[in-house]
Design a protein around this motif. Structure first.
Motif, mmCIF file in Angstrom:
data_model
loop_
_atom_site.group_PDB
_atom_site.id
_atom_site.type_symbol
_atom_site.label_atom_id
_atom_site.label_comp_id
_atom_site.label_asym_id
_atom_site.label_seq_id
_atom_site.Cartn_x
_atom_site.Cartn_y
_atom_site.Cartn_z
ATOM 1 N N ASP A 28 32.587 100.497 44.420
ATOM 2 C CA ASP A 28 32.611 100.495 42.955
ATOM 3 C C ASP A 28 32.678 99.095 42.354
ATOM 4 O OD1 ASP A 28 32.581 103.275 42.894
ATOM 5 O OD2 ASP A 28 34.768 103.410 43.010
ATOM 6 N N VAL A 29 32.807 98.077 43.193
ATOM 7 C CA VAL A 29 32.955 96.712 42.683
ATOM 8 C C VAL A 29 31.698 96.303 41.923
ATOM 9 C CG1 VAL A 29 33.259 94.287 43.298
ATOM 10 C CG2 VAL A 29 34.519 96.061 44.534
ATOM 11 N N HIS A 30 31.904 95.807 40.719
ATOM 12 C CA HIS A 30 30.782 95.419 39.854
ATOM 13 C C HIS A 30 31.090 94.067 39.218
ATOM 14 C CE1 HIS A 30 27.654 95.470 36.828
ATOM 15 N NE2 HIS A 30 28.569 95.288 35.894
ATOM 16 N N LEU A 31 30.170 93.131 39.380
ATOM 17 C CA LEU A 31 30.299 91.819 38.748
ATOM 18 C C LEU A 31 29.269 91.719 37.635
ATOM 19 C CD1 LEU A 31 31.869 89.124 39.022
ATOM 20 C CD2 LEU A 31 29.941 88.258 40.361
ATOM 21 N N PRO A 32 29.711 91.516 36.389
ATOM 22 C CA PRO A 32 28.754 91.416 35.279
ATOM 23 C C PRO A 32 27.681 90.364 35.550
ATOM 24 C CG PRO A 32 31.001 91.562 34.454
ATOM 25 C CD PRO A 32 31.110 91.416 35.944
ATOM 26 N N LYS A 33 26.493 90.582 34.978
ATOM 27 C CA LYS A 33 25.347 89.715 35.262
ATOM 28 C C LYS A 33 25.615 88.256 34.918
ATOM 29 C CE LYS A 33 21.660 93.185 34.874
ATOM 30 N NZ LYS A 33 20.422 93.581 34.154
ATOM 31 N N ASN A 34 26.312 88.014 33.781
ATOM 32 C CA ASN A 34 26.563 86.617 33.406
ATOM 33 C C ASN A 34 27.464 85.921 34.417
ATOM 34 O OD1 ASN A 34 28.747 88.207 32.609
ATOM 35 N ND2 ASN A 34 29.304 86.826 30.922
ATOM 36 N N ALA A 35 28.425 86.692 34.988
ATOM 37 C CA ALA A 35 29.313 86.117 36.000
ATOM 38 C C ALA A 35 28.554 85.857 37.299
ATOM 39 C CB ALA A 35 30.483 87.060 36.250
ATOM 40 N N ALA A 36 27.689 86.798 37.689
ATOM 41 C CA ALA A 36 26.903 86.617 38.906
ATOM 42 C C ALA A 36 25.969 85.407 38.783
ATOM 43 C CB ALA A 36 26.105 87.884 39.192
ATOM 44 N N LYS A 37 25.391 85.237 37.596
ATOM 45 C CA LYS A 37 24.495 84.098 37.373
ATOM 46 C C LYS A 37 25.252 82.785 37.472
ATOM 47 C CE LYS A 37 21.316 82.127 33.955
ATOM 48 N NZ LYS A 37 20.696 82.302 32.607
ATOM 49 N N ARG A 38 26.431 82.746 36.880
ATOM 50 C CA ARG A 38 27.227 81.510 36.938
ATOM 51 C C ARG A 38 27.651 81.203 38.377
ATOM 52 N NH1 ARG A 38 29.442 78.006 33.575
ATOM 53 N NH2 ARG A 38 31.338 76.900 34.221
ATOM 54 N N CYS A 39 28.009 82.232 39.102
ATOM 55 C CA CYS A 39 28.402 82.042 40.492
ATOM 56 C C CYS A 39 27.257 81.450 41.305
ATOM 57 C CB CYS A 39 28.843 83.379 41.085
ATOM 58 S SG CYS A 39 29.396 83.280 42.789
ATOM 59 N N ARG A 40 26.058 81.940 41.067
ATOM 60 C CA ARG A 40 24.882 81.435 41.779
ATOM 61 C C ARG A 40 24.600 79.974 41.415
ATOM 62 N NH1 ARG A 40 21.863 84.948 40.061
ATOM 63 N NH2 ARG A 40 20.771 83.842 38.391
ATOM 64 N N GLN A 41 24.765 79.644 40.144
ATOM 65 C CA GLN A 41 24.457 78.286 39.686
ATOM 66 C C GLN A 41 25.491 77.268 40.154
ATOM 67 O OE1 GLN A 41 24.298 78.984 35.454
ATOM 68 N NE2 GLN A 41 22.075 79.379 35.461
ATOM 69 N N LYS A 42 26.759 77.658 40.115
ATOM 70 C CA LYS A 42 27.824 76.699 40.398
ATOM 71 C C LYS A 42 28.150 76.559 41.885
ATOM 72 C CE LYS A 42 30.044 74.833 37.789
ATOM 73 N NZ LYS A 42 29.894 73.475 37.207
ATOM 74 N N GLN A 43 27.765 77.548 42.698
ATOM 75 C CA GLN A 43 28.030 77.480 44.142
ATOM 76 C C GLN A 43 29.519 77.257 44.438
ATOM 77 O OE1 GLN A 43 25.653 77.970 46.752
ATOM 78 N NE2 GLN A 43 24.622 78.810 44.957
ATOM 79 N N TYR A 44 30.338 78.143 43.873
ATOM 80 C CA TYR A 44 31.778 78.068 44.117
ATOM 81 C C TYR A 44 32.107 78.375 45.575
ATOM 82 C CZ TYR A 44 32.253 78.358 39.014
ATOM 83 O OH TYR A 44 32.178 78.134 37.660
ATOM 84 N N ARG A 45 33.220 77.845 46.030
ATOM 85 C CA ARG A 45 33.725 78.129 47.372
ATOM 86 C C ARG A 45 34.995 78.966 47.271
ATOM 87 N NH1 ARG A 45 34.981 72.704 50.026
ATOM 88 N NH2 ARG A 45 35.667 72.236 47.913
ATOM 89 N N LEU A 46 35.192 79.854 48.218
ATOM 90 C CA LEU A 46 36.410 80.652 48.302
ATOM 91 C C LEU A 46 37.215 80.183 49.504
ATOM 92 C CD1 LEU A 46 37.899 83.200 47.070
ATOM 93 C CD2 LEU A 46 36.938 84.440 49.020
ATOM 94 N N LEU A 47 38.477 79.844 49.263
ATOM 95 C CA LEU A 47 39.383 79.410 50.315
ATOM 96 C C LEU A 47 40.425 80.505 50.550
ATOM 97 C CD1 LEU A 47 38.025 76.728 49.477
ATOM 98 C CD2 LEU A 47 40.216 75.593 49.851
ATOM 99 N N VAL A 48 40.624 80.855 51.806
ATOM 100 C CA VAL A 48 41.560 81.915 52.179
ATOM 101 C C VAL A 48 42.797 81.291 52.821
ATOM 102 C CG1 VAL A 48 41.867 84.046 53.491
ATOM 103 C CG2 VAL A 48 39.604 83.444 52.602
ATOM 104 N N ASP A 49 43.964 81.571 52.232
ATOM 105 C CA ASP A 49 45.236 81.066 52.759
ATOM 106 C C ASP A 49 45.214 79.554 52.951
ATOM 107 O OD1 ASP A 49 46.112 83.642 52.744
ATOM 108 O OD2 ASP A 49 45.906 83.967 54.889
#
Length: 316
Positions: A76-97
């Motif tokens: 059911d996880v849904h990411l709005p289109k504007n958020a998905a677009k920004r994520c693609r453009q900015k190339q954020y990194r996720l750090l775990v612990d």
């Protein structure tokens, strides 16, 4: 701190967590707040194992057995289109612990009425690496997730939560506000996909979205609302054992979210021969003339999670 009837919440004891006393506690929806001055990490872990989500108030812990829970199922996880677009453009990194102190500092700075005190944070840190839950076949393990701007190396969103068995509960988090739009949603979506790959069965987001619009992001991301009894039944299917959350990971948020889309894309109808080949089944003979053609079977969805319903952000 008071219960719905204005009375001071009752103390919670270990005896209340088992047998007939526990059955009574679960059924009594007139009460959801309790308190304890026991800051022992094993007792805290046992409370988590029973379904309480615990905050802090002054010198005491305030376990809450909520009357409703926000639950997130991976499909059911849904990411709005504007958020998905920004994520693609900015190339954020996720750090775990990793950079967990920066995550805590972000929470502390963001929330003026921050229930996650330094003493509470020290309690979680004492369990870093995992703690066996007393009287249960389960492991409690705190985690942090940090969303980092690749260009500036700044932690722009983060979350604190824990796994209990194979269920992840989000406690609290923060995002960078107007300077980093959608950063919080991106961090949640990327973290959720990562947890799914680790074997987590579903996500508890704690408090449900409110009618006044607060915590709306939980509805935006796709959460469902379950009453206490339904949640506890679901919770018991996943609160045993443990999952292997790989720590100190540095991952592409965009790639995680794209991977989620691929794993949960709806099945498509295709050529019967191709479908049969993918399934390893012999192809059925073509229908005889003047017979209606057979309907192609749908492809299985690769990587589908178990059919369970699924960061405080419970106390945001």
């Amino acid at each position: 701190m008071s219960s719905d009837d204005g009375e001071k919440p009752p103390p919670v004891t270990i005896e209340m967590l088992f047998g007939q006393q526990w059955a009574w506690v679960c059924k009594d929806t007139s009460r959801h707040y309790y308190f304890t001055d026991d800051w022992n990490v094993e007792f805290y872990a046992l409370l988590c194992h029973r379904g309480f989500i615990t905050s802090a108030f002054a010198h005491v812990l305030v376990p809450e057995l909520q009357t409703q829970y926000a639950v997130l199922d991976f499909k059911d996880v849904h990411l709005p289109k504007n958020a998905a677009k920004r994520c693609r453009q900015k190339q954020y990194r996720l750090l775990v612990d990793a950079r967990e102190t920066e995550v805590f500092n972000g929470v502390e700075k963001r929330h003026k009425r921050n229930w996650m005190s330094r003493r509470y944070w020290a309690l979680l840190k004492a369990a870093w690496g995992g703690v066996k839950v007393p009287l249960a076949d389960s492991t409690f393990q705190p985690h942090t997730f940090a969303l980092v701007d690749k260009d500036t190396d700044e932690v722009i969103a983060g979350e604190v939560g824990y796994t209990i068995g194979k269920v992840y509960t989000s406690l609290t988090g923060f995002c960078g506000g107007a300077a980093h739009p959608s950063a919080g949603l991106i961090q949640i979506a990327a973290s959720v996909r990562y947890l799914e790959t680790c074997g987590v069965k579903f996500i508890s987001l704690g408090h449900v979205p409110h009618a006044d619009g607060s915590m709306k992001y939980k509805a935006d991301i796709g959460c469902k609302v379950l009453p206490r009894a339904d949640f506890l039944r679901l919770f018991e299917t996943g609160n045993s054992g443990e999952v292997s959350v790989r720590t100190a990971e540095v991952l592409s948020a965009h790639e995680l979210i794209q991977d989620h889309h691929k794993a949960h894309a709806p099945a498509k109808q295709g050529d019967p021969a191709e479908d049969a080949a993918r399934k390893g089944c012999p192809q059925k003979p073509a229908p005889e003339a003047n017979h209606a053609p057979s309907v192609a079977a749908k492809d299985p969805v690769a990587g589908s999670p178990p059919g369970t319903s699924a960061a405080n952000r419970a106390a945001h």
